[in-house]
Design an enzyme around this catalytic site. Structure first.
Site, short mmCIF file in Angstrom:
data_model
loop_
_atom_site.label_atom_id
_atom_site.label_comp_id
_atom_site.label_asym_id
_atom_site.label_seq_id
_atom_site.Cartn_x
_atom_site.Cartn_y
_atom_site.Cartn_z
N ARG A 21 11.91 2.23 1.42
CA ARG A 21 11.42 1.40 2.35
C ARG A 21 12.44 0.55 2.60
NH1 ARG A 21 6.74 -0.80 4.88
NH2 ARG A 21 5.74 0.96 4.67
N ARG A 56 1.00 -1.33 0.08
CA ARG A 56 -0.15 -0.08 -0.03
C ARG A 56 0.88 1.18 -0.02
NH1 ARG A 56 -4.57 -1.25 3.21
NH2 ARG A 56 -3.85 -3.22 2.71
N THR A 57 2.00 1.29 0.85
CA THR A 57 2.77 2.49 0.76
C THR A 57 3.36 2.62 -0.74
OG1 THR A 57 3.46 2.30 3.01
CG2 THR A 57 4.81 3.52 1.87
N HIS A 117 8.52 6.73 9.81
CA HIS A 117 7.86 6.68 8.54
C HIS A 117 7.19 8.02 8.40
CE1 HIS A 117 5.38 4.96 5.75
NE2 HIS A 117 4.52 4.12 6.05
N LYS A 171 22.66 -9.02 -4.47
CA LYS A 171 23.83 -9.30 -4.66
C LYS A 171 24.89 -8.95 -3.63
CE LYS A 171 22.62 -9.11 -9.68
NZ LYS A 171 22.45 -8.15 -10.67
#
Lengths: 138, 303
Positions: free
Chosen positions: B101, B51-52, B129, B80
């Site tokens: 995020r 959703r974000t 956040h 990697k």
């Protein structure tokens, strides 16, 4: 016990008794080739006892490290057997690679190359926090 | 280059400005539909958060811009072993702004220190956040007309709930705000956030009872006990059902109460509450998109 005075070098005086070894370690004095004297529990008029470190060379002392460990120390720069400069020590506003963040969720726990940086967030209570995760330094 | 890593980096004046822009977008969406034409948002999501990510992407598309990125670490160079700093430097060559995020706290700050374009923290572990907080603030503003003198209750996981920490940091700057902190003993607000409350001289009380405090609240901010924040599944299972908001509990609250939740919800708000006019959590999602639009415009310097 007698330790000769030094001609050219640094004297870190008025160290809180017992903290000299920590300062020795964090300043990296073990890597020096010159004579270094670490004197514990010297009689002090002001505090009863204190530690002293004498470094027999012109060593660039990291005053941020000293300020963090023991802001009450005095640093005397000795030239030709006389005190040429007295450095004042302050609580540093930022510390880089002096403390390690111990929060397992912090980005520094997985990225080894990152500098560990702490900021002074509360001068009165001498509280430092990791700039990445805000965890308090212990 | 201006980035937004923590809500406290935005002054109350800047938050007012973002709220004003968001309100203008809501009133006149057509005026904004071409504002970011030719600009690209990179969504770097090292942990899944549909959703974000969708909110950021919708925000950029509604501004006429484009979006590129990845939605989990496995599909990025992180798998990697690339560092966050290098990823940020590389993506700076492709995009105009980054939304990141990351499961590790402070990763977006590392990105911001190495990128040559603005970085928006889209959530870093249990830490911060800020755009969720902007969504929360716009919701409170539109429902209550401002922030001063509100009594705000936070309920559930106050220990790992970064949305709670961020909203508290934002609200302590307004006059007369009071907090009621409702949580089990194991999930209490961390010391460093309480230090902020004490320093700001904010009145707050801690309790473990939602029933006994709901009548005093103007805002009830519900949170989910998040499985991914626990190292130990047993603790999670024991604590997850502590607080469930039901119509019976809502009956104890005043008519002026507004219920917010950062979503996703699991079972902490009964679906029977959704039809209550005091439930605002779906409006909050929509407001989040508008605040992200406002923030993207601000950081890109688009007038």
């Amino acid at each position: 016990m007698n330790i000769d005075s030094i001609k050219n070098g640094i004297v870190i005086d008025h160290i809180t008794a017992g903290k000299a070894m920590e300062i020795y370690r964090l300043l990296g004095l073990d890597a020096l080739d010159c004579s270094v004297a670490l004197i514990k529990n010297v009689a002090s008029r002001k505090t009863g006892k204190k530690d002293i470190i004498k470094i027999d060379s012109d060593f660039d002392v990291d005053t941020d490290i000293l300020g963090y460990i023991d802001p009450f120390v005095t640093v005397n720069v000795i030239k030709d057997g006389k005190i040429a400069e007295k450095k004042t020590i302050e609580l540093p506003s930022e510390l880089t690679n002096v403390l390690k963040c111990k929060n397992p969720r912090c980005i520094t726990s997985v990225e080894q190359e990152l500098p560990h940086i702490f900021k002074l967030t509360d001068r009165e209570n001498r509280i430092y926090r990791c700039i990445y995760c805000e965890t308090r330094a212990k | 280059m201006r980035s937004v890593i923590d809500i406290s980096e935005l002054t109350t004046g800047e938050i007012d400005e973002l709220i004003a822009t968001a309100n203008d977008i809501i009133a006149n969406p057509e005026r904004y539909s071409e504002k970011c034409r030719g600009k690209k948002l990179a969504t770097l999501f090292f942990e899944p958060s549909t959703r974000t990510r969708l909110s950021f992407e919708a925000a950029m598309y509604e501004l006429g811009g484009n979006v590129l990125g990845f939605s989990e670490a496995q599909s990025s160079s992180a798998s990697k072993g690339e560092s966050v700093a290098d990823t940020a430097r590389v993506v700076s060559c492709y995009a105009d702004i980054i939304a990141m995020r990351h499961p590790k706290e402070g990763a977006p700050l590392v990105a911001a220190r190495n990128a040559s374009i603005p970085v928006i923290n889209a959530g870093d572990g249990g830490h911060s956040h800020p755009t969720q907080t902007l969504a929360d603030l716009l919701t409170i503003y539109r429902e209550k007309g401002g922030f001063e003198n509100l009594t705000v209750g936070f309920c559930g996981d106050l220990k790992f709930g970064r949305t709670v920490h961020s909203l508290i940091s934002a609200l302590i700057r307004y006059k007369g705000v009071k907090f009621v902190l409702i949580s089990p003993a194991e999930l209490k607000l961390p010391g460093y956030v309480k230090d902020k409350l004490d320093k700001a001289g904010i009145e707050y009380r801690e309790t473990d009872s939602l029933e006994n405090s709901i009548a005093d609240l103007d805002i009830l901010y519900m949170t989910r006990v998040q499985k991914e924040r626990f190292f130990n599944e047993e603790d999670y299972l024991r604590l997850k059902d502590t607080y469930i908001l039901t119509p019976e509990k809502m009956a104890l609250a005043g008519a002026g109460l507004r219920v917010l939740h950062p979503l996703p919800r699991v079972n902490e708000i009964s679906v029977a509450v959704d039809s209550d006019s005091r439930a605002c959590y779906f409006k909050q999602v929509l407001y989040g998109k508008y605040m992200r639009m406002a923030l993207i415009l601000k950081l890109l310097g688009v007038k």
